[in-house]
Scaffold this motif. Sequence first.
Motif, PDB file in Angstrom:
ATOM      1  N   MET A  97       0.849  -1.172   0.000  1.00  0.00           N
ATOM      2  CA  MET A  97       0.000   0.000   0.000  1.00  0.00           C
ATOM      3  C   MET A  97       0.892   1.232   0.000  1.00  0.00           C
ATOM      4  N   SER A  98       0.655   2.123  -0.919  1.00  0.00           N
ATOM      5  CA  SER A  98       1.459   3.337  -0.965  1.00  0.00           C
ATOM      6  C   SER A  98       0.615   4.514  -0.501  1.00  0.00           C
ATOM      7  N   VAL A  99       1.300   5.425   0.132  1.00  0.00           N
ATOM      8  CA  VAL A  99       0.631   6.632   0.593  1.00  0.00           C
ATOM      9  C   VAL A  99       1.133   7.789  -0.262  1.00  0.00           C
ATOM     10  N   ALA A 100       0.233   8.472  -0.898  1.00  0.00           N
ATOM     11  CA  ALA A 100       0.617   9.600  -1.735  1.00  0.00           C
ATOM     12  C   ALA A 100       0.890  10.810  -0.847  1.00  0.00           C
ATOM     13  N   ALA A 101       1.974  11.481  -1.124  1.00  0.00           N
ATOM     14  CA  ALA A 101       2.295  12.691  -0.375  1.00  0.00           C
ATOM     15  C   ALA A 101       1.351  13.803  -0.803  1.00  0.00           C
ATOM     16  N   THR A 102       0.880  14.535   0.142  1.00  0.00           N
ATOM     17  CA  THR A 102       0.002  15.651  -0.193  1.00  0.00           C
ATOM     18  C   THR A 102       0.842  16.918  -0.289  1.00  0.00           C
ATOM     19  N   ALA A 103       0.525  17.712  -1.262  1.00  0.00           N
ATOM     20  CA  ALA A 103       1.262  18.956  -1.463  1.00  0.00           C
ATOM     21  C   ALA A 103       0.780  19.991  -0.454  1.00  0.00           C
ATOM     22  N   ALA A 104       1.699  20.812  -0.026  1.00  0.00           N
ATOM     23  CA  ALA A 104       1.353  21.895   0.887  1.00  0.00           C
ATOM     24  C   ALA A 104       0.581  22.964   0.125  1.00  0.00           C
ATOM     25  N   THR A 105      -0.330  23.597   0.795  1.00  0.00           N
ATOM     26  CA  THR A 105      -1.098  24.691   0.228  1.00  0.00           C
ATOM     27  C   THR A 105      -0.326  25.989   0.419  1.00  0.00           C
ATOM     28  N   ASP A 106      -0.106  26.733  -0.665  1.00  0.00           N
ATOM     29  CA  ASP A 106       0.535  28.043  -0.548  1.00  0.00           C
ATOM     30  C   ASP A 106      -0.431  29.029   0.098  1.00  0.00           C
ATOM     31  N   VAL A 107       0.061  29.751   1.098  1.00  0.00           N
ATOM     32  CA  VAL A 107      -0.730  30.796   1.741  1.00  0.00           C
ATOM     33  C   VAL A 107       0.129  32.034   1.925  1.00  0.00           C
ATOM     34  N   VAL A 108      -0.551  33.155   2.026  1.00  0.00           N
ATOM     35  CA  VAL A 108       0.099  34.406   2.423  1.00  0.00           C
ATOM     36  C   VAL A 108      -0.294  34.612   3.881  1.00  0.00           C
ATOM     37  N   LEU A 109       0.699  34.691   4.724  1.00  0.00           N
ATOM     38  CA  LEU A 109       0.481  34.906   6.146  1.00  0.00           C
ATOM     39  C   LEU A 109       0.418  36.404   6.393  1.00  0.00           C
ATOM     40  N   VAL A 110      -0.671  36.868   6.980  1.00  0.00           N
ATOM     41  CA  VAL A 110      -0.824  38.277   7.330  1.00  0.00           C
ATOM     42  C   VAL A 110      -0.802  38.334   8.854  1.00  0.00           C
ATOM     43  N   VAL A 111       0.188  39.039   9.399  1.00  0.00           N
ATOM     44  CA  VAL A 111       0.425  39.026  10.840  1.00  0.00           C
ATOM     45  C   VAL A 111       0.053  40.358  11.477  1.00  0.00           C
ATOM     46  N   ASP A 112      -0.830  40.289  12.454  1.00  0.00           N
ATOM     47  CA  ASP A 112      -1.175  41.424  13.302  1.00  0.00           C
ATOM     48  C   ASP A 112      -0.071  41.487  14.361  1.00  0.00           C
ATOM     49  N   ALA A 113       0.997  42.215  14.066  1.00  0.00           N
ATOM     50  CA  ALA A 113       2.195  42.188  14.912  1.00  0.00           C
ATOM     51  C   ALA A 113       1.909  42.608  16.346  1.00  0.00           C
ATOM     52  N   ALA A 114       1.089  43.624  16.536  1.00  0.00           N
ATOM     53  CA  ALA A 114       0.795  44.092  17.897  1.00  0.00           C
ATOM     54  C   ALA A 114       0.140  42.987  18.710  1.00  0.00           C
ATOM     55  N   ASN A 115      -0.720  42.226  18.082  1.00  0.00           N
ATOM     56  CA  ASN A 115      -1.415  41.153  18.769  1.00  0.00           C
ATOM     57  C   ASN A 115      -0.472  40.015  19.116  1.00  0.00           C
ATOM     58  N   VAL A 116       0.441  39.691  18.206  1.00  0.00           N
ATOM     59  CA  VAL A 116       1.403  38.615  18.461  1.00  0.00           C
ATOM     60  C   VAL A 116       2.393  39.035  19.541  1.00  0.00           C
ATOM     61  N   VAL A 117       2.974  40.221  19.397  1.00  0.00           N
ATOM     62  CA  VAL A 117       3.939  40.707  20.384  1.00  0.00           C
ATOM     63  C   VAL A 117       3.278  40.824  21.759  1.00  0.00           C
ATOM     64  N   GLY A 118       2.049  41.319  21.784  1.00  0.00           N
ATOM     65  CA  GLY A 118       1.346  41.516  23.043  1.00  0.00           C
ATOM     66  C   GLY A 118       0.861  40.251  23.713  1.00  0.00           C
ATOM     67  N   SER A 119       0.998  39.119  23.052  1.00  0.00           N
ATOM     68  CA  SER A 119       0.502  37.866  23.628  1.00  0.00           C
ATOM     69  C   SER A 119       1.438  37.291  24.691  1.00  0.00           C
ATOM     70  N   ARG A 120       2.641  37.834  24.794  1.00  0.00           N
ATOM     71  CA  ARG A 120       3.598  37.376  25.812  1.00  0.00           C
ATOM     72  C   ARG A 120       4.066  38.576  26.636  1.00  0.00           C
ATOM     73  N   PRO A 121       3.908  38.519  27.945  1.00  0.00           N
ATOM     74  CA  PRO A 121       4.318  39.640  28.795  1.00  0.00           C
ATOM     75  C   PRO A 121       5.824  39.626  29.067  1.00  0.00           C
ATOM     76  N   ASP A 122       6.598  40.002  28.060  1.00  0.00           N
ATOM     77  CA  ASP A 122       8.059  39.937  28.177  1.00  0.00           C
ATOM     78  C   ASP A 122       8.713  41.324  28.229  1.00  0.00           C
ATOM     79  N   GLY A 123       7.930  42.346  28.529  1.00  0.00           N
ATOM     80  CA  GLY A 123       8.455  43.705  28.602  1.00  0.00           C
ATOM     81  C   GLY A 123       8.391  44.456  27.284  1.00  0.00           C
ATOM     82  N   TRP A 124       7.684  43.930  26.299  1.00  0.00           N
ATOM     83  CA  TRP A 124       7.613  44.533  24.970  1.00  0.00           C
ATOM     84  C   TRP A 124       7.159  45.992  25.025  1.00  0.00           C
ATOM     85  N   TRP A 125       6.347  46.344  26.012  1.00  0.00           N
ATOM     86  CA  TRP A 125       5.786  47.705  26.096  1.00  0.00           C
ATOM     87  C   TRP A 125       6.845  48.768  26.377  1.00  0.00           C
TER      88      TRP A 125
END
Length: 139
Positions: free
Chosen positions: A1-29
């Motif tokens: 039995m062979s398993v066919a590899a599935t191709a990755a879907t191309d996406v454009v990642l749009v990042v809300d930087a303030a939301n990502v940076v603000g998700s960790r309280p590491d002194g970013w402010w």
Amino acid sequence: MSVAATAATDVVLVVDAANVVGSRPDGWWRDRAGAAARLLDRLAGVVATTAPGPDGGDVRLARVEVVLEGRARDAAAPAVPGLVVHRAPHDGDTEVVRVAEEVDAPVLVVTADQGLRMRLGDVRAVGPGWLLALLDPAR
């Protein structure tokens, strides 16, 4: 039995930087531009890579578009093909929506902001945890 590899879907990642940076309280402010620059440096490393997608299949991050707002707009961005920085003239959420609507490929927006997700309509969105796990696999 062979398993066919599935191709990755191309996406454009749009990042809300303030939301990502603000998700960790590491002194970013204390240094918003510095925190944004660190995020941009880390994002430069995932452009054109393939990663496990939030829905189980693989995604190829064909391009990464990052929205900076407020004092984070002063962040220095690495010159990496496929890493696009948008410096929001007003609020970041409006710029995220604009960028997501103008992209001519499947989009994946990174934000935990429920109000922003509602404004995005049918555009897929994922929380910062997914992106941070990709950027920091050892954590």
